[in-house]
Design a protein around this motif. Sequence first.
Motif, PDB file in Angstrom:
ATOM      1  N   LEU A  38     -13.287  -9.025  10.850  1.00 26.39           N
ATOM      2  CA  LEU A  38     -12.640  -8.343   9.726  1.00 26.39           C
ATOM      3  C   LEU A  38     -13.171  -6.919   9.635  1.00 26.39           C
ATOM      4  CD1 LEU A  38     -10.680  -8.768   7.324  1.00 26.39           C
ATOM      5  CD2 LEU A  38     -12.684  -9.351   5.939  1.00 26.39           C
ATOM      6  N   PHE A  39     -12.249  -5.977   9.486  1.00 24.04           N
ATOM      7  CA  PHE A  39     -12.607  -4.560   9.432  1.00 24.04           C
ATOM      8  C   PHE A  39     -12.025  -3.910   8.184  1.00 24.04           C
ATOM      9  CE2 PHE A  39     -12.334  -5.760  13.889  1.00 24.04           C
ATOM     10  CZ  PHE A  39     -13.497  -5.232  14.433  1.00 24.04           C
ATOM     11  N   ILE A  40     -12.678  -2.860   7.709  1.00 24.95           N
ATOM     12  CA  ILE A  40     -12.040  -1.924   6.790  1.00 24.95           C
ATOM     13  C   ILE A  40     -11.253  -0.968   7.672  1.00 24.95           C
ATOM     14  CG2 ILE A  40     -12.395  -0.090   5.099  1.00 24.95           C
ATOM     15  CD1 ILE A  40     -14.997  -1.490   4.299  1.00 24.95           C
ATOM     16  N   GLY A  41      -9.947  -0.977   7.525  1.00 27.84           N
ATOM     17  CA  GLY A  41      -9.138  -0.200   8.451  1.00 27.84           C
ATOM     18  C   GLY A  41      -7.959   0.476   7.784  1.00 27.84           C
ATOM     19  N   GLU A  42      -7.227   1.190   8.593  1.00 23.12           N
ATOM     20  CA  GLU A  42      -5.976   1.787   8.123  1.00 23.12           C
ATOM     21  C   GLU A  42      -4.955   1.755   9.248  1.00 23.12           C
ATOM     22  OE1 GLU A  42      -7.350   5.517   6.687  1.00 23.12           O
ATOM     23  OE2 GLU A  42      -7.373   6.491   8.648  1.00 23.12           O
ATOM     24  N   PHE A  43      -3.720   1.617   8.831  1.00 22.82           N
ATOM     25  CA  PHE A  43      -2.598   1.626   9.760  1.00 22.82           C
ATOM     26  C   PHE A  43      -2.027   3.038   9.836  1.00 22.82           C
ATOM     27  CE2 PHE A  43      -2.688  -2.730   8.069  1.00 22.82           C
ATOM     28  CZ  PHE A  43      -2.764  -3.454   9.254  1.00 22.82           C
ATOM     29  N   ILE A  44      -1.873   3.532  11.041  1.00 22.58           N
ATOM     30  CA  ILE A  44      -1.254   4.837  11.272  1.00 22.58           C
ATOM     31  C   ILE A  44       0.143   4.550  11.796  1.00 22.58           C
ATOM     32  CG2 ILE A  44      -1.440   7.022  12.499  1.00 22.58           C
ATOM     33  CD1 ILE A  44      -4.516   6.250  12.738  1.00 22.58           C
ATOM     34  N   ILE A  45       1.098   4.638  10.889  1.00 22.81           N
ATOM     35  CA  ILE A  45       2.473   4.217  11.161  1.00 22.81           C
ATOM     36  C   ILE A  45       3.290   5.454  11.515  1.00 22.81           C
ATOM     37  CG2 ILE A  45       4.472   3.028  10.204  1.00 22.81           C
ATOM     38  CD1 ILE A  45       2.470   1.719   8.182  1.00 22.81           C
ATOM     39  N   ALA A  46       3.797   5.482  12.736  1.00 29.32           N
ATOM     40  CA  ALA A  46       4.404   6.695  13.284  1.00 29.32           C
ATOM     41  C   ALA A  46       5.931   6.603  13.317  1.00 29.32           C
ATOM     42  CB  ALA A  46       3.874   6.949  14.688  1.00 29.32           C
TER      43      ALA A  46
ATOM     44  N   ASP B  93       7.888   6.904  15.706  1.00 24.69           N
ATOM     45  CA  ASP B  93       8.426   6.242  16.904  1.00 24.69           C
ATOM     46  C   ASP B  93       8.313   4.723  16.808  1.00 24.69           C
ATOM     47  OD1 ASP B  93       5.737   5.792  17.227  1.00 24.69           O
ATOM     48  OD2 ASP B  93       5.566   6.806  19.168  1.00 24.69           O
ATOM     49  N   ASN B  94       8.022   4.214  15.595  1.00 23.49           N
ATOM     50  CA  ASN B  94       7.928   2.783  15.299  1.00 23.49           C
ATOM     51  C   ASN B  94       6.643   2.152  15.830  1.00 23.49           C
ATOM     52  OD1 ASN B  94       9.198   0.664  13.839  1.00 23.49           O
ATOM     53  ND2 ASN B  94       9.777  -0.327  15.764  1.00 23.49           N
ATOM     54  N   SER B  95       5.704   2.987  16.264  1.00 18.61           N
ATOM     55  CA  SER B  95       4.416   2.459  16.710  1.00 18.61           C
ATOM     56  C   SER B  95       3.444   2.396  15.532  1.00 18.61           C
ATOM     57  CB  SER B  95       3.825   3.339  17.813  1.00 18.61           C
ATOM     58  OG  SER B  95       3.493   4.623  17.302  1.00 18.61           O
ATOM     59  N   VAL B  96       2.483   1.492  15.642  1.00 16.59           N
ATOM     60  CA  VAL B  96       1.437   1.360  14.631  1.00 16.59           C
ATOM     61  C   VAL B  96       0.086   1.341  15.335  1.00 16.59           C
ATOM     62  CG1 VAL B  96       0.486  -0.041  12.764  1.00 16.59           C
ATOM     63  CG2 VAL B  96       2.960   0.051  13.105  1.00 16.59           C
ATOM     64  N   SER B  97      -0.750   2.330  15.021  1.00 14.82           N
ATOM     65  CA  SER B  97      -2.119   2.365  15.531  1.00 14.82           C
ATOM     66  C   SER B  97      -3.064   1.951  14.416  1.00 14.82           C
ATOM     67  CB  SER B  97      -2.489   3.771  16.011  1.00 14.82           C
ATOM     68  OG  SER B  97      -1.599   4.217  17.012  1.00 14.82           O
ATOM     69  N   ILE B  98      -4.235   1.486  14.803  1.00 16.36           N
ATOM     70  CA  ILE B  98      -5.234   1.059  13.826  1.00 16.36           C
ATOM     71  C   ILE B  98      -6.507   1.894  13.994  1.00 16.36           C
ATOM     72  CG2 ILE B  98      -6.797  -0.822  13.174  1.00 16.36           C
ATOM     73  CD1 ILE B  98      -4.531  -2.765  13.871  1.00 16.36           C
ATOM     74  N   TYR B  99      -6.991   2.407  12.878  1.00 19.15           N
ATOM     75  CA  TYR B  99      -8.313   3.031  12.837  1.00 19.15           C
ATOM     76  C   TYR B  99      -9.214   2.114  12.032  1.00 19.15           C
ATOM     77  CZ  TYR B  99     -12.231   5.957  11.589  1.00 19.15           C
ATOM     78  OH  TYR B  99     -13.510   6.423  11.413  1.00 19.15           O
ATOM     79  N   THR B 100     -10.444   1.884  12.510  1.00 16.70           N
ATOM     80  CA  THR B 100     -11.404   1.068  11.774  1.00 16.70           C
ATOM     81  C   THR B 100     -12.612   1.900  11.370  1.00 16.70           C
ATOM     82  OG1 THR B 100     -12.432   0.328  13.842  1.00 16.70           O
ATOM     83  CG2 THR B 100     -10.727  -1.091  12.883  1.00 16.70           C
ATOM     84  N   LYS B 101     -13.102   1.616  10.188  1.00 12.07           N
ATOM     85  CA  LYS B 101     -14.259   2.329   9.630  1.00 12.07           C
ATOM     86  C   LYS B 101     -15.460   2.169  10.559  1.00 12.07           C
ATOM     87  CE  LYS B 101     -16.422   2.743   5.029  1.00 12.07           C
ATOM     88  NZ  LYS B 101     -16.342   2.187   3.656  1.00 12.07           N
ATOM     89  N   GLN B 102     -16.118   3.263  10.848  1.00  8.27           N
ATOM     90  CA  GLN B 102     -17.207   3.258  11.822  1.00  8.27           C
ATOM     91  C   GLN B 102     -18.585   3.115  11.179  1.00  8.27           C
ATOM     92  OE1 GLN B 102     -16.625   6.791  14.198  1.00  8.27           O
ATOM     93  NE2 GLN B 102     -14.606   6.142  14.902  1.00  8.27           N
ATOM     94  N   PHE B 103     -18.735   3.668   9.988  1.00  9.82           N
ATOM     95  CA  PHE B 103     -20.031   3.644   9.306  1.00  9.82           C
ATOM     96  C   PHE B 103     -19.843   2.992   7.932  1.00  9.82           C
ATOM     97  CE2 PHE B 103     -20.093   7.263  12.221  1.00  9.82           C
ATOM     98  CZ  PHE B 103     -21.247   6.991  12.945  1.00  9.82           C
TER      99      PHE B 103
END
Length: 245
Positions: A90-98, A100-110
């Motif tokens: 389980l991560f604290i994350g965010e969806f980067i919804i573009a 072009d219908n793609s979805v990338s995920i960024y996860t909290k590092q610190f």
Amino acid sequence: MILAAAQTKPLRGDIDSNLLEHYRLVDLAVQNGAQLIAFPEMSITGYEREFAQKLAFNADDSRLDHLKKLAVENNIVIIAGAPIQIASELFIGEFIIAPDNSVSIYTKQFLHEGEDQFFQSSFDFNPMLTIENKKIYFAICADIDNPLHPENACKRGADIYIASIFFSPNGIPSAYRDLQAYAQKYQMNVLMSNFSGESWGSPSAGQSAFWNNKGELITQMNDSDSGLLLLENQNDIWKSKIIKK
């Protein structure tokens, strides 16, 4: 280029209501020509620790479908946060919804103290985005407390640093100090989105803000309103507008 930071008042654990607020603010951003809108940390659920597992999203969660539709139809990038389950972690994350219908995920590092009881940290999910030849780097809350994070953004050539946070009134002065310093030191434009209402039973400080790449504070919202902070770049000069909702 037009960027937007959303300042919201989440309802604790009420995903449906919080998503409706996302839709409204995305529509408002689109009406004002925004190419990107960033929401605060865990914006879809509100900040959570103990209940995060029950509220967690997965990478291809169907609850993102309407946000994906809005992104595609309106040519806008939507950055929306949630607890995210990836495999067994389980991560604290965010969806980067573009668009072009793609979805990338960024996860909290610190992670903040205590978050490691519920979440993992990771450097594996660290996408960048480019809009109008400007490279965009992402941060979630305590990421901005660690100087390594903006330093890594600079090393990867970031022009814009976007921080989605949940900072309290006591914490916001240090956030302002650090983000201003990063903008000046690394010559990055910095956009910060914070809640203006209570989350996790605690007050949030609002004051979403933007600093240009000289470290100058261009604009900020107050501590109580919800709405949008809009920034438009014209010939390397940023103009701002605040829309209360």
